[in-house]
Design an enzyme around this catalytic site. Structure first.
Site, PDB file in Angstrom:
ATOM      1  N   ASP A   9       0.888  -1.161   0.000  1.00 15.11           N
ATOM      2  CA  ASP A   9       0.000   0.000   0.000  1.00 15.11           C
ATOM      3  C   ASP A   9       0.930   1.217   0.000  1.00 15.11           C
ATOM      4  O   ASP A   9       1.698   1.420   0.955  1.00 15.11           O
ATOM      5  CB  ASP A   9      -0.860  -0.050   1.268  1.00 15.11           C
ATOM      6  CG  ASP A   9      -1.735   1.185   1.431  1.00 15.11           C
ATOM      7  OD1 ASP A   9      -1.586   2.156   0.678  1.00 15.11           O
ATOM      8  OD2 ASP A   9      -2.577   1.145   2.357  1.00 15.11           O
ATOM      9  N   ILE A  10       0.858   2.009  -1.041  1.00  9.82           N
ATOM     10  CA  ILE A  10       1.811   3.117  -1.206  1.00  9.82           C
ATOM     11  C   ILE A  10       1.726   4.118  -0.048  1.00  9.82           C
ATOM     12  O   ILE A  10       2.710   4.787   0.270  1.00  9.82           O
ATOM     13  CB  ILE A  10       1.588   3.810  -2.582  1.00  9.82           C
ATOM     14  CG1 ILE A  10       2.846   4.581  -3.009  1.00  9.82           C
ATOM     15  CG2 ILE A  10       0.348   4.703  -2.580  1.00  9.82           C
ATOM     16  CD1 ILE A  10       2.819   5.036  -4.464  1.00  9.82           C
ATOM     17  N   ASN A  23      -6.786  12.747 -10.803  1.00 13.50           N
ATOM     18  CA  ASN A  23      -7.523  13.246 -11.978  1.00 13.50           C
ATOM     19  C   ASN A  23      -7.277  14.755 -12.067  1.00 13.50           C
ATOM     20  O   ASN A  23      -6.707  15.345 -11.146  1.00 13.50           O
ATOM     21  CB  ASN A  23      -9.013  12.897 -11.897  1.00 13.50           C
ATOM     22  CG  ASN A  23      -9.670  13.500 -10.689  1.00 13.50           C
ATOM     23  OD1 ASN A  23      -9.802  14.714 -10.571  1.00 13.50           O
ATOM     24  ND2 ASN A  23     -10.072  12.645  -9.746  1.00 13.50           N
ATOM     25  N   GLY A  31      -9.547   4.554  -6.125  1.00 15.65           N
ATOM     26  CA  GLY A  31      -8.233   3.933  -6.315  1.00 15.65           C
ATOM     27  C   GLY A  31      -7.170   4.475  -5.383  1.00 15.65           C
ATOM     28  O   GLY A  31      -7.422   4.763  -4.204  1.00 15.65           O
ATOM     29  N   VAL A  32      -5.974   4.613  -5.910  1.00 12.24           N
ATOM     30  CA  VAL A  32      -4.843   5.054  -5.086  1.00 12.24           C
ATOM     31  C   VAL A  32      -5.040   6.512  -4.633  1.00 12.24           C
ATOM     32  O   VAL A  32      -4.603   6.891  -3.542  1.00 12.24           O
ATOM     33  CB  VAL A  32      -3.517   4.820  -5.840  1.00 12.24           C
ATOM     34  CG1 VAL A  32      -3.326   5.769  -6.997  1.00 12.24           C
ATOM     35  CG2 VAL A  32      -2.334   4.869  -4.894  1.00 12.24           C
ATOM     36  N   ASP A  33      -5.728   7.288  -5.452  1.00 11.29           N
ATOM     37  CA  ASP A  33      -6.014   8.690  -5.115  1.00 11.29           C
ATOM     38  C   ASP A  33      -6.834   8.760  -3.816  1.00 11.29           C
ATOM     39  O   ASP A  33      -6.496   9.505  -2.872  1.00 11.29           O
ATOM     40  CB  ASP A  33      -6.795   9.301  -6.292  1.00 11.29           C
ATOM     41  CG  ASP A  33      -6.907  10.809  -6.255  1.00 11.29           C
ATOM     42  OD1 ASP A  33      -6.291  11.437  -5.374  1.00 11.29           O
ATOM     43  OD2 ASP A  33      -7.617  11.355  -7.122  1.00 11.29           O
ATOM     44  N   SER A 122      -2.330   5.097 -14.293  1.00 11.40           N
ATOM     45  CA  SER A 122      -3.296   4.787 -15.379  1.00 11.40           C
ATOM     46  C   SER A 122      -3.668   3.309 -15.494  1.00 11.40           C
ATOM     47  O   SER A 122      -4.531   2.972 -16.314  1.00 11.40           O
ATOM     48  CB  SER A 122      -2.803   5.276 -16.762  1.00 11.40           C
ATOM     49  OG  SER A 122      -2.964   6.658 -16.908  1.00 11.40           O
ATOM     50  N   GLY A 124      -5.225   1.327 -13.480  1.00 12.63           N
ATOM     51  CA  GLY A 124      -6.426   0.908 -12.759  1.00 12.63           C
ATOM     52  C   GLY A 124      -7.659   1.395 -13.501  1.00 12.63           C
ATOM     53  O   GLY A 124      -7.944   0.961 -14.625  1.00 12.63           O
ATOM     54  N   TYR A 126      -8.229   3.941 -15.166  1.00  9.51           N
ATOM     55  CA  TYR A 126      -7.987   4.539 -16.490  1.00  9.51           C
ATOM     56  C   TYR A 126      -7.647   3.513 -17.564  1.00  9.51           C
ATOM     57  O   TYR A 126      -7.534   3.856 -18.737  1.00  9.51           O
ATOM     58  CB  TYR A 126      -6.915   5.633 -16.398  1.00  9.51           C
ATOM     59  CG  TYR A 126      -7.430   6.963 -15.866  1.00  9.51           C
ATOM     60  CD1 TYR A 126      -8.768   7.131 -15.512  1.00  9.51           C
ATOM     61  CD2 TYR A 126      -6.579   8.063 -15.718  1.00  9.51           C
ATOM     62  CE1 TYR A 126      -9.246   8.343 -15.019  1.00  9.51           C
ATOM     63  CE2 TYR A 126      -7.052   9.281 -15.243  1.00  9.51           C
ATOM     64  CZ  TYR A 126      -8.376   9.420 -14.887  1.00  9.51           C
ATOM     65  OH  TYR A 126      -8.843  10.630 -14.412  1.00  9.51           O
TER      66      TYR A 126
HETATM   67  N1  AR6 Z   1      -1.245   1.593  -3.094  1.00 13.02           N
HETATM   68  C1  AR6 Z   1      -0.658   1.270  -4.268  1.00 13.02           C
HETATM   69  N2  AR6 Z   1      -1.351   1.071  -5.411  1.00 13.02           N
HETATM   70  C2  AR6 Z   1      -2.693   1.190  -5.346  1.00 13.02           C
HETATM   71  C3  AR6 Z   1      -3.379   1.515  -4.162  1.00 13.02           C
HETATM   72  C4  AR6 Z   1      -2.595   1.719  -2.993  1.00 13.02           C
HETATM   73  N3  AR6 Z   1      -3.146   2.041  -1.817  1.00 13.02           N
HETATM   74  N4  AR6 Z   1      -4.715   1.556  -4.443  1.00 13.02           N
HETATM   75  C5  AR6 Z   1      -4.849   1.250  -5.742  1.00 13.02           C
HETATM   76  N5  AR6 Z   1      -3.643   1.019  -6.292  1.00 13.02           N
HETATM   77  P1  AR6 Z   1      -6.018   3.833 -10.051  1.00 13.02           P
HETATM   78  P2  AR6 Z   1      -5.634   5.352 -12.578  1.00 13.02           P
HETATM   79  C6  AR6 Z   1      -3.292   0.630  -7.676  1.00 13.02           C
HETATM   80  O1  AR6 Z   1      -7.364   3.390 -10.524  1.00 13.02           O
HETATM   81  O2  AR6 Z   1      -5.838   4.126 -13.383  1.00 13.02           O
HETATM   82  C7  AR6 Z   1      -8.971   7.844  -9.385  1.00 13.02           C
HETATM   83  O3  AR6 Z   1     -10.332   7.887  -9.145  1.00 13.02           O
HETATM   84  C8  AR6 Z   1      -4.377   0.057  -8.552  1.00 13.02           C
HETATM   85  O4  AR6 Z   1      -4.600  -1.315  -8.230  1.00 13.02           O
HETATM   86  O5  AR6 Z   1      -5.873   4.277  -8.664  1.00 13.02           O
HETATM   87  O6  AR6 Z   1      -4.501   6.259 -12.930  1.00 13.02           O
HETATM   88  C9  AR6 Z   1      -8.391   9.192  -9.799  1.00 13.02           C
HETATM   89  O7  AR6 Z   1      -9.039  10.252  -9.139  1.00 13.02           O
HETATM   90  C10 AR6 Z   1      -3.776   0.247  -9.943  1.00 13.02           C
HETATM   91  O8  AR6 Z   1      -2.870  -0.804 -10.250  1.00 13.02           O
HETATM   92  O9  AR6 Z   1      -5.449   5.054 -11.002  1.00 13.02           O
HETATM   93  C11 AR6 Z   1      -8.661   9.187 -11.270  1.00 13.02           C
HETATM   94  O10 AR6 Z   1      -9.983   9.597 -11.555  1.00 13.02           O
HETATM   95  C12 AR6 Z   1      -2.973   1.550  -9.798  1.00 13.02           C
HETATM   96  O11 AR6 Z   1      -2.892   1.799  -8.391  1.00 13.02           O
HETATM   97  C13 AR6 Z   1      -8.491   7.736 -11.676  1.00 13.02           C
HETATM   98  O12 AR6 Z   1      -8.743   6.981 -10.494  1.00 13.02           O
HETATM   99  C14 AR6 Z   1      -3.627   2.751 -10.456  1.00 13.02           C
HETATM  100  O13 AR6 Z   1      -5.032   2.626 -10.362  1.00 13.02           O
HETATM  101  C15 AR6 Z   1      -7.067   7.451 -12.111  1.00 13.02           C
HETATM  102  O14 AR6 Z   1      -6.999   6.151 -12.628  1.00 13.02           O
END
Ligand code: AR6
Length: 174
Positions: A9-10, A23, A31-33, A122, A124, A126
């Site tokens: 978990d980052i 975003n 997601g990670v955000d 991107s 996840g 995206y």
């Molecule tokens: N630690 C590390 N990696 C993570 C964590 C965490 N705690 N949580 C998720 N991931 P995503 P995107 C991974 O969807 O595709 C948001 O709503 C996840 O499994 O977080 O760039 C923003 O506001 C995946 O492999 O980001 C944007 O609207 C990776 O992080 C949109 O999502 C990225 O997934 C951005 O989408």
């Protein structure tokens, strides 16, 4: 050059900076955000709100990066970057994703960061195929580390299956 792939978990990582896959509003999301905003606390949202809008509602265009403090995170800084939405690959996705890594590293260097962790930007919500994102990301991270004082760069995957894709790309790159 130092790039490591970890599964974690980052928000828990003890590094100088973590990168957020945000975003363009920089006002949080899933997601990670979402995880980063929850862990950093409400001051992070306030700091993001305080960043200038380059267009109505847009604080960070796709492919760019912005830096804030990390507040309650172990990391001193959060570098917010906005990856492209995958639309098949012919809509500049690769150059926009490359730019996320380049701009995030440029901000890290500007702030004398010695260790930084990236999520799979991107890959996840995206929808960017990780098999394509990983080699591109690693190439850009390697170039960004040339000719500077060493920075420890982690790519933090959230699942072992994502980590194995990134590890394979790292191994292929020699
Ligand atoms: N630690 C590390 N990696 C993570 C964590 C965490 N705690 N949580 C998720 N991931 P995503 P995107 C991974 O969807 O595709 C948001 O709503 C996840 O499994 O977080 O760039 C923003 O506001 C995946 O492999 O980001 C944007 O609207 C990776 O992080 C949109 O999502 C990225 O997934 C951005 O989408």
């Amino acid at each position: 050059m130092s790039i490591e792939i970890v599964t974690a978990d980052i928000t828990r990582l003890d590094v100088d900076a973590i990168v957020n896959a945000a975003n363009t509003s920089l006002l949080g999301g899933g997601g990670v955000d979402g995880a980063i905003h929850r862990a950093a606390g409400p001051a992070l949202l306030e700091a993001c709100r305080g960043l200038p809008q380059v267009q109505p509602g847009v604080r960070c265009p796709t492919g760019e990066a912005r830096l804030t403090p990390g507040f309650n995170l172990p990391a001193r800084y959060v570098i917010h970057t906005v990856g492209p939405v995958w639309r098949g690959g012919a809509h500049d996705e690769a150059s926009l994703l490359a730019s996320c890594y380049q701009q995030s590293m440029a901000l890290a260097i500007e702030h004398a960061v010695e260790s930084i962790a990236f999520p799979a930007i991107s890959c996840g919500i995206y929808g960017y195929p990780p098999e394509l994102a990983a080699p591109l990301a690693l190439r850009n991270l390697r170039v960004a580390q040339e000719g500077i004082a060493p920075i420890r760069v982690l790519v933090c995957c959230f699942s072992p299956s994502m980590a194995s894709i990134w590890q394979a790309a790292l191994n292929d790159a020699g």
